[in-house]
Motif scaffolding. Structure first.
Motif: not given
Length: 261
Positions: A65-72, A98-103
């Motif tokens: 997933l594209p890393l951003n401050d929210q994920i971090r 987030l992972v499911v949406e990208e999946g």
């Protein structure tokens, strides 16, 4: 007319740039964009080398997933030993979503045209039929609700794999899938990839039921380099989607999520 101005929207899982290289496919690895600080070098001296190895050895099968401050921040809270269970579950559920949406973006779409309430035609996309989820019990069950929140009617199979007490090898104790699993696209759910042995055994069972590895998208939250590499070496056509590849995986996830720690 207004309809003449409407452009076709590309399917979410289509690449906008067909010349994308494997290096670009893995560009979101956390440590690949900047040199480590002195503190990072002290605490985790091998991260740059690990990232380089992942990009070279695993390639485009591994998607981050594209890393951003929210994920971090979510990753940090989940890893923090002082996090309360309530906060842990809340943040884990957010990261799972987030992972499911990208999946879902990795699944096939088809173009379609709908009519808006104002009578205009809109060219969009819709899911192709034939998708399902499979959770590896027990920790994989934590991801089921996130999938159902996105796809209310999706079918979900289950598989239970545990290590044999004597040989320490992964052993299948239970498996139940939709009867036509061999014709479906499967979102395989397992939040933590440590050694990769459990997932390898799960994929082996799915392939024994006639499913091709290229139709499996593995959804995870955290992975070790060894785990991801082992899975791809065993099944080169599989797709792995995760938020972070790190030498130390939060293996306490299942116990903490279900309150059995």
């Amino acid at each position: 007319m207004e309809t003449d101005l409407i452009e076709k929207m590309p399917c979410h899982n289509q690449q906008l740039n067909n010349t994308e290289s494997p290096e670009h496919a893995a560009k979101h690895v956390r440590f690949s964009r900047s040199s480590p600080s002195a503190d990072t070098c002290r605490d985790e001296p091998c991260e740059n080398q690990i990232t380089s190895d992942i990009q070279r050895q695993i390639g485009p099968q591994l998607k981050l997933l594209p890393l951003n401050d929210q994920i971090r921040e979510l990753q940090t809270i989940i890893r923090d030993k002082t996090t309360s269970r309530g906060d842990f579950v809340f943040c884990a559920d957010r990261l799972i979503r987030l992972v499911v949406e990208e999946g879902l973006n990795q699944l096939p779409y088809s173009e379609c045209t709908v009519t808006t309430p104002t009578g205009h035609k809109y060219e969009g996309v819709k899911f192709e039929k034939g998708n399902c989820g499979v959770s590896i019990m027990r920790s994989g069950e934590a991801m089921e609700q996130g999938l159902r929140d996105c796809c209310r009617s999706i079918r979900i199979g289950k598989i239970l794999i545990q290590s044999d007490e004597e040989t320490q090898k992964a052993k299948v104790y239970y498996a139940k899938f939709p009867p036509d699993i061999n014709r479906r696209k499967v979102l395989l759910m397992y939040p933590i990839l440590s050694t990769g042995n459990t997932v390898i055994e799960a994929v082996r069972v799915l392939t024994e039921h006639g499913l091709q590895a290229k139709h499996i998208i593995l959804l995870s939250l955290f992975s070790t380099p060894h785990g991801a590499r082992s899975i791809v070496q065993e099944f080169p056509d599989i797709t792995i989607l995760t938020t972070e590849v790190h030498a130390v995986a939060p293996t306490h996830f299942g116990q903490r999520y279900f309150g059995t720690d």
